[in-house]
Structure formats: C-alpha cells, structure tokens
Write a protein that holds these residues in place. Structure first.
Motif, short mmCIF file in Angstrom:
data_model
loop_
_atom_site.label_atom_id
_atom_site.label_comp_id
_atom_site.label_asym_id
_atom_site.label_seq_id
_atom_site.Cartn_x
_atom_site.Cartn_y
_atom_site.Cartn_z
N GLN A 257 -24.20 6.09 -32.92
CA GLN A 257 -24.91 6.36 -34.01
C GLN A 257 -26.03 5.60 -34.08
N SER A 258 -26.17 4.34 -33.92
CA SER A 258 -27.34 3.53 -34.19
C SER A 258 -28.39 3.76 -33.35
N LEU A 259 -28.00 4.41 -32.33
CA LEU A 259 -29.21 4.92 -31.50
C LEU A 259 -29.93 6.17 -31.71
N VAL A 260 -29.13 6.95 -32.46
CA VAL A 260 -29.48 8.46 -32.64
C VAL A 260 -30.94 8.66 -33.01
N ASN A 261 -31.40 7.98 -33.96
CA ASN A 261 -32.76 8.14 -34.74
C ASN A 261 -33.78 7.79 -33.86
N LEU A 262 -33.67 6.83 -33.06
CA LEU A 262 -34.78 6.40 -31.88
C LEU A 262 -34.58 7.29 -30.78
N MET A 263 -33.57 7.84 -30.38
CA MET A 263 -33.52 8.89 -29.04
C MET A 263 -33.96 10.13 -29.71
N GLU A 264 -33.74 10.52 -30.87
CA GLU A 264 -34.28 11.77 -31.17
C GLU A 264 -35.89 11.79 -31.43
N ALA A 265 -36.28 10.62 -31.74
CA ALA A 265 -37.81 10.54 -32.05
C ALA A 265 -38.38 10.44 -30.56
N VAL A 266 -37.85 9.83 -29.55
CA VAL A 266 -38.55 9.90 -28.20
C VAL A 266 -38.31 11.29 -27.74
N ALA A 267 -37.26 11.98 -27.92
CA ALA A 267 -37.08 13.38 -27.48
C ALA A 267 -38.01 14.44 -28.22
N THR A 303 -32.53 16.32 -21.06
CA THR A 303 -32.33 15.43 -22.32
C THR A 303 -32.94 14.25 -21.86
N VAL A 304 -33.26 13.22 -22.98
CA VAL A 304 -33.65 11.82 -22.73
C VAL A 304 -32.76 10.99 -21.60
N ASN A 305 -33.19 10.59 -20.94
CA ASN A 305 -32.49 9.70 -20.15
C ASN A 305 -32.27 8.26 -20.50
N VAL A 306 -31.20 7.82 -20.77
CA VAL A 306 -31.02 6.39 -21.33
C VAL A 306 -29.98 5.51 -20.40
N VAL A 307 -30.55 4.41 -20.03
CA VAL A 307 -29.85 3.72 -18.82
C VAL A 307 -29.53 2.46 -20.04
N PRO A 308 -28.25 1.92 -20.02
CA PRO A 308 -27.74 0.82 -20.70
C PRO A 308 -27.67 -0.51 -19.43
N MET A 309 -28.35 -1.48 -19.83
CA MET A 309 -28.26 -2.63 -19.17
C MET A 309 -27.96 -4.00 -19.98
N LEU A 310 -26.99 -4.67 -19.21
CA LEU A 310 -26.54 -6.02 -20.08
C LEU A 310 -27.59 -6.91 -20.07
N ARG A 345 -33.36 1.15 -38.02
CA ARG A 345 -34.50 1.16 -38.65
C ARG A 345 -35.81 1.21 -37.86
N GLY A 346 -35.70 1.26 -36.39
CA GLY A 346 -36.69 1.36 -35.49
C GLY A 346 -37.44 2.52 -35.57
N ASP A 347 -38.77 2.49 -34.90
CA ASP A 347 -39.49 3.71 -34.64
C ASP A 347 -39.95 3.62 -33.44
N LEU A 348 -40.72 4.41 -32.97
CA LEU A 348 -41.39 4.45 -31.59
C LEU A 348 -42.43 3.27 -31.17
N SER A 349 -42.82 2.78 -32.21
CA SER A 349 -44.07 1.62 -31.83
C SER A 349 -43.07 0.29 -31.52
N ASP A 350 -41.95 0.37 -31.91
CA ASP A 350 -41.00 -0.84 -31.33
C ASP A 350 -40.64 -0.65 -29.76
N LEU A 351 -40.83 0.37 -29.29
CA LEU A 351 -40.32 0.43 -27.85
C LEU A 351 -41.42 0.20 -26.97
N GLY A 352 -42.70 0.05 -27.46
CA GLY A 352 -43.70 -0.37 -26.53
C GLY A 352 -44.34 0.85 -25.67
N PRO A 353 -45.49 0.62 -25.00
CA PRO A 353 -46.02 1.56 -24.14
C PRO A 353 -45.29 1.92 -22.82
#
Length: 597
Positions: A257-267, A303-310, A345-353
């Motif tokens: 759920q913590s990622l939903v807002n960011l991923m919806e904005a990307v989509a 869908t938005v492709n999300v890859v989790p890395m440690l 609480r993040g937005d698209l600008s926080d993800l960089g270019p």
C-alpha cells in the motif's frame, strides 16, 4: 601441517622465558620462512595446499600470503607463534598487495639475528633492539626509500612503461598478465576500480570495460523465490528495463500500500503523456507479500514494471545510506525514509528523470547512463574531499571504489583457466599485480630484485651502530639470497652475482644525482646483470616499505617474547568434530534442499 580448530578449554599450557621458548620461536619461523620463501622471485615454485572444505579441489599457488594462511601446527605453542608471525605477511598484503613473501623471510631473519645478538650481549635487552630498529625505520629507511623512488605517471609513455614493469615483476614475469592489468588501468585511470573474476575455459586473460554504475547484487538475492518472474530476457537470463526511473528508500517495505500512490502517478503519466513506465526500487528489505505482488504485477501486460532490488550490505557505518546517496547522484532521484519522507507522501518529482537503462543478472546489476552530469560531479567532488579525512585503509579503499563507480571507471579482469587450481594461482598473481600498480601510481617504484634492500644495507653502514650492523643489515640481505637460491645458484655463485650489485650501490651512494636510474640488478630469467629500468625489474615502493615495516613490527613482538600461554590441543576431539562436520556437509551435498526450486 594440518590446521586445527581451537577448542575452548580451562586447561592451558604455559611456557616461560627460556631457551626452549626461544628455540620454538626460531624453529617455527624457520619452517614458515622456508615454505613461504620458496615461492619468492622468478625461480620460486608453487605450493600444493590441501583444502579442508568438502568437494573443494586442492590448490596450487605461488602467492606467499595464501601459503602462509594455510599453515598450522599440532603443537599449540608453535601454532600461536606462527599466527603471530603471519601477521606481517597478511598486513603487507592488505596494505600494499605485494611484498608478502619478502616480509615473511625478512621477519624470520630479524628475529633470528636479534636472538643471536642478545645471546652474545646479555646486557642488551631485546626492547633496546626493537626501539633501535623502529627508530631506524622512521628516521632512515622510509624517508630514504620514498626519496629514491621513481615517479610513475599513467598519462606518460615513460610512466606507463614503468608501471607495466611493476605489474610484470609482481605477476612473476608473465607479460600477458601485466598487459591485461595495464589495459584495465588505461581504461579506469589512477583512481578507477579494477575487479577480478574467475572464469573456466582455455587459459588466458580477458578485460571487460563496464560502462555504467555497477552494483554487486542481482535479482536472485533481491527478489528471493520470486526472481524467475522478473526475468524478461530469457535467452540471456537477464532483467532489462529501458529508461527506468528510481525509488530509493532507506528502510524496509512491508506493505504494498505504501507504493500505490507513487505507482498510480507513474501509470497515469505513462498513459496520458507516454512517460517512463519502468521503475526500479532500492530498499533495505521487502516482505514476502510485497515481493509476491510485485512479481505478479511484472508479468501482467500494460502495467507499470516494478523491479525490487536490495541495497547491498556494507562493512562500514551508514554504508547502505552512502550507497543510496551515490545512486541518487546517478539517477537524480530523492531518498525516502520512514520518518522524514515516507513513501506514501512522495510524488513523481522525487523519482528523478531516470537513466538510459537498467540491467540485472543473477548476481550483479548495472545502471546505464546518468541523469545529470553536474549532480554526479558534485557527488564525486564530495567523496574526493572525504578521502583526506578517512580514518582507516578500508574506508579509503571503499571511497576509491565508490568514486570509480560514479565516474564509470570500472574494468573487469577475467582470469580464465582450465582447472580450479590454475585459476586460483592466476588470481593470486593478478591481485598482486593490480595492487602493485595501484601502489606504484600513488607512491612510485623502486629497482627490484632485492636492489633496494642492498641499497639500505649499504646506506645504514654509515651509522656504525652495532645493532644495525649485526641485526638489521644482514637481515636485509637474506631475501636477496633467497631469490637467487630459488633460482638454483649456490653460495659461491650468489657472492659472485652480488659483488657488482654492491659496487653499483656504492657508486649510487657516492653520486646521489644519478638516483635509481643507474641501479644495476640481476635478471635471473636471463642470467645477467641489467639496468633495472631497461630490464623492467621494478617493485612498487609501498610493497618494499610495508614489507620492512611489518617485519620489524613482528620482530618487536616475537623477538621480545618472555612467555606464552595457550590452550591445550585436544586432537582426538577436534578430529571427531571435523569428521562429523564433513559427514554432514557430504549429506547436504548429496541431498541439496533448494527452497527456490
């Protein structure tokens, strides 16, 4: 010489100051010096080492510190002495990368001659000898070697030739390895990062240039049991994303759920404006449910492709945060954290270019391209400034590696061999050569073949100090004799070979202007005396300095030994424990339980 595990016991063995203890020190160091010193120089021979691990082949190596690390004694006193003596070799390897065998031979000679001196002069305490040797190192040896060393500039033809010769000598005369090492440094520059890989195949050396920011973790470690779902290039078993943007989180993601807002904005931006729809997340950890839901999402179309890395673990404090800060400089993304900047609480600008591409293999991954060159340069400048205040060699080394990664200066030296023993032997020599070149770039080079030790022997003669004349000066010549002895020369031949070298050293001392460029050394491969520079027989200055310093340090410990307290060795108990461990490992090997299958 088997290596035994220490067994905790109340019973201990005590050795007080006596001739017996002194003899144990001498005999133990003599054994270590003989087997480790047998690898010294072009005539040195490799040592066969039996491996204790199950299903591991025996190892053949000519690397002195590897041989020393494999030694062990059933006698607990001798084993404790060996471990203390080994410190000189290991520290030289850690600090200079080369000169480990010289340090071992030299430390044995200093301890032996120190004991002989105190026996002849009972009123002279061992502590007085140690203090004199340490003062001599600080005031005479180190300054003389640093002043005498040749500068090696990677950007000039002369400097490059000097560095190639340093690499060749450190690699036991193998030109192909020296050329491969220099190809790596030509690409990465003075402060770049050279990594060494072991590869099975026909014997050779290969150099691979890595353009981008390399990361030492791949999808298997990061994605756990779900990693097959993230492989979108099945032919090469890679996960490849074009023009990704990045989420950097200094914490653990336990809820999707913590990622939903960011991923919806990307989509939404992707569908409306055609922006990037590939996202790479770097976080400290993930829950199983988060990994599972991201894996299911990845295989779905449109869908938005999300890859989790440690985030890779680090041996230094705040190392994981430093990694995220470096990645932020590469990608232009902001760093989230649970307290000050939560993900929700993040937005698209926080993800960089974003960057050009991202690639993950089973054990490694790479970010290609940079978001902002100015941002990247600012980060590099800050890391360069931090190098001056580094509190340890480890911290300084890691700063150099981080700078190399950020500037794209990464070269991969592949050591290819037909067998595990061959690969390991080549790997040891490649490590030595890389470290020797790096040291020579920073501090310069000295005439090799033991010429520097002969030079110090003659230089210290002017002191007319009985301790130096009877302990340090003759000890400095021992490694030179060992080099020639390994080449098959007898005592008379060695004296004949060394005579013109001593004469050359005297000439250099009388005319300091000629410097190291007039040094005459013996080329054991060709069987003749040659100019050190023209013959390409050069040592990295740090290798010589650290070998002497650490040898004197060991002598200060073992040469002043007044007693020894060790645990009794219960050989039968250790044998039973080793048998049980081996049986368990064999069973595990025959019945592997792979949870990811």
């Amino acid at each position: 010489m088997p290596t035994y595990q220490k067994v905790k016991s109340v019973s201990k063995q005590v050795e007080t100051k006596s001739e017996r203890l002194s003899k144990l020190v001498r005999d133990t160091m003599k054994v270590c010096s003989d087997i480790v010193g047998g690898t010294l120089g072009p005539g040195g021979q490799p040592v066969l080492i039996e491996r204790q691990e199950v299903n591991m082949p025996n190892m053949v190596t000519k690397d002195g510190v590897t041989v020393f690390r494999s030694l062990g004694f059933t006698d607990p006193v001798r084993h404790a002495i060996m471990e203390s003596a080994r410190d000189a070799s290991v520290r030289t390897a850690n600090e200079a990368g080369d000169g480990t065998t010289t340090a071992t031979v030299l430390s044995e000679a200093i301890v032996r001659l120190s004991q002989e001196y105190t026996k002849k002069n009972p009123k002279v305490s061992p502590q007085k000898i140690v203090r004199r040797l340490e003062r001599c190192y600080r005031e005479d040896i180190e300054p003389a070697l640093r002043d005498f060393s040749l500068k090696a500039d990677l950007s000039t033809k002369k400097g490059k030739r000097t560095l190639t010769n340093v690499a060749k000598l450190s690699a036991n005369g193998e030109q192909a390895l020296a050329d491969a090492v220099m190809e790596c440094f030509d690409y990465v520059g003075d402060d770049g990062n050279v990594t060494i890989m072991e590869v099975n195949g026909p014997s050779c050396y290969e150099v691979e240039h890595i353009e981008g920011y390399p990361i030492g973790l791949g999808y298997e470690d990061s994605c756990g049991v779900f990693y097959p779902k993230f492989i979108n290039d099945p032919d090469s078993q890679r996960c490849v994303l074009d023009k990704p943007i990045f989420v950097l989180f200094h914490g653990r993601i336990n809820e999707i759920q913590s990622l939903v807002n960011l991923m919806e904005a990307v989509a939404e931006r992707w569908q409306n404006e055609g922006g990037p729809h590939n996202v790479v997340i770097f976080a400290i950890g993930y829950s199983e449910s988060v990994l599972g839901q991201l894996a299911l999402n990845f295989v779905e179309r449109q869908t938005v492709n999300v890859v989790p890395m440690l985030v890779p673990q680090s041996p230094i404090a705040n190392g994981q945060l430093h990694f995220l800060e470096d990645v932020a400089a590469v990608t232009g993304a902001q760093i989230f954290d649970p307290l000050n900047k939560p993900l929700d609480r993040g937005d698209l600008s926080d993800l960089g270019p974003g960057t050009k591409a991202f690639e993950a293999t089973r054990y490694r991954s790479t970010i290609f391209g940079y978001a902002d060159e100015l941002l990247l340069q600012d980060r590099v400048d800050k890391l360069e400034a931090q190098k001056g205040s580094a509190e340890s060699i480890l911290e300084q080394t890691m700063l150099n590696e981080r700078i190399g990664k950020l500037t794209g200066g990464i070269a991969k030296l592949k050591v290819v061999g037909a067998s595990s023993s061959e690969i390991r032997e080549k790997r040891d020599r490649a490590d030595d050569a890389v470290c020797a070149v790096r040291g020579a770039i920073k501090y310069g080079a000295l005439p090799g073949g033991g010429w520097s030790l002969v030079y110090l022997n003659a230089l210290l003669a002017a002191k007319k100090d009985p301790i130096l004349d009877e302990v340090l000066r003759p000890a400095l010549i021992v490694p030179v004799h060992k080099i020639l002895d390994n080449c098959g020369y007898n005592a008379d031949e060695i004296r004949e070979i060394l005579t013109p070298i001593f004469e050359n050293v005297s000439a250099v001392l009388s005319d300091t202007k000629v410097g190291a460029r007039a040094a005459i050394v013996y080329d054991a491969m060709e069987g003749k005396h040659v100019n050190a520079i023209e013959g390409g027989i050069l040592d990295a200055t740090p290798a010589v300095i650290e070998a002497i310093r650490n040898s004197i340090s060991v002598a200060s410990l073992l040469g002043t030994l007044g007693g020894c307290v060790v645990f009794h060795r219960d050989v039968e108990l250790e044998r039973r424990e080793a048998t049980d461990t081996n049986a368990f490992l064999r069973m595990a090997g025959e019945n592997p339980a792979d949870e990811r299958a």
